[in-house]
Design a protein around this motif. Structure first.
Motif, PDB file in Angstrom:
ATOM      1  N   ALA A   1       0.832  -1.210   0.000  1.00 39.47           N
ATOM      2  CA  ALA A   1       0.000   0.000   0.000  1.00 39.47           C
ATOM      3  C   ALA A   1       0.864   1.256   0.000  1.00 39.47           C
TER       4      ALA A   1
ATOM      5  N   THR B   1       1.130   3.961  -3.200  1.00 37.90           N
ATOM      6  CA  THR B   1       0.632   5.305  -2.932  1.00 37.90           C
ATOM      7  C   THR B   1       1.745   6.341  -3.035  1.00 37.90           C
TER       8      THR B   1
ATOM      9  N   ALA C   1      -2.298   5.644   3.572  1.00 44.30           N
ATOM     10  CA  ALA C   1      -2.696   4.429   2.852  1.00 44.30           C
ATOM     11  C   ALA C   1      -2.094   3.196   3.515  1.00 44.30           C
TER      12      ALA C   1
ATOM     13  N   GLU D   1      -5.623   1.204   4.230  1.00 47.95           N
ATOM     14  CA  GLU D   1      -5.982   0.198   3.215  1.00 47.95           C
ATOM     15  C   GLU D   1      -5.749  -1.233   3.689  1.00 47.95           C
TER      16      GLU D   1
ATOM     17  N   ALA E   1      -8.884  -0.522  -2.452  1.00 50.25           N
ATOM     18  CA  ALA E   1      -7.793   0.330  -2.933  1.00 50.25           C
ATOM     19  C   ALA E   1      -8.337   1.601  -3.585  1.00 50.25           C
TER      20      ALA E   1
ATOM     21  N   VAL F   1      -9.869   3.971  -0.783  1.00 59.85           N
ATOM     22  CA  VAL F   1      -8.863   4.623   0.053  1.00 59.85           C
ATOM     23  C   VAL F   1      -8.130   5.697  -0.735  1.00 59.85           C
ATOM     24  N   MET F   2      -7.711   5.395  -1.945  1.00 59.33           N
ATOM     25  CA  MET F   2      -6.958   6.367  -2.739  1.00 59.33           C
ATOM     26  C   MET F   2      -7.842   7.538  -3.143  1.00 59.33           C
TER      27      MET F   2
ATOM     28  N   ALA G   1      -8.279   9.697  -0.090  1.00 59.63           N
ATOM     29  CA  ALA G   1      -7.022  10.359   0.275  1.00 59.63           C
ATOM     30  C   ALA G   1      -6.665  11.488  -0.685  1.00 59.63           C
TER      31      ALA G   1
ATOM     32  N   GLU H   1      -2.808  -2.271  -6.835  1.00 63.46           N
ATOM     33  CA  GLU H   1      -2.751  -2.880  -5.499  1.00 63.46           C
ATOM     34  C   GLU H   1      -3.201  -4.340  -5.504  1.00 63.46           C
TER      35      GLU H   1
END
Length: 136
Positions: free
Chosen positions: A18, A22, A35, A39, A86, A89-90, A93, A107
């Motif tokens: 992760a 990232t 992350a 994640e 994935a 979360v991305m 973020a 990922e």
């Protein structure tokens, strides 16, 4: 003891994957660190439920071919789960659909490729340790 070390190592592998993805995409250690925490934790929390559900599905296999088809479906489902986590979360973020999409592809691919190698390493180590204990 070996089981605890294997699980710890598995979490560390998730964390590293992760973070590297990232950080490579954003250039930010802060976002990579977020992350790194979020994640893998989400995946580690969700995977036991996923595995339990698929264990029940595999148990209902009619024959060997059906069992293999269910295993294949499980792996596809596991990859999809990783992709959704994935991406989410991305996206949260960074606010970027593009970064979310790239993470959603990279990922799970890394996890699906690297984690079985990780697991095989630990299985071989367990076999060697068990064999050494039987000899002693």
């Amino acid at each position: 003891m070996v089981v605890a070390a294997k699980k710890t190592s598995q979490v560390i592998a998730h964390l590293a994957i992760a973070f590297v993805i990232t950080y490579a995409m954003t250039g930010s250690a802060l976002i990579g660190g977020l992350a790194l925490i979020i994640e893998p934790v989400i995946n580690v929390l969700l995977l036991p439920f996923h595995e339990k559900a698929w264990h029940a599905i595999r148990a209902r296999a009619r024959d060997e071919r059906d069992r293999y088809m269910k295993i294949a479906a499980e792996k596809i489902s596991q990859t999809a789960l990783h992709m959704v986590v994935a991406f989410s979360v991305m996206y949260v973020a960074t606010g970027s659909l593009a970064f979310g999409g790239i993470a959603a592809v990279l990922e799970p691919i890394c996890n699906v490729i690297l984690l079985p190698i990780h697991d095989r390493f630990w299985e071989k180590l367990e076999l060697r340790l068990n064999a050494a204990l039987r000899v002693a």
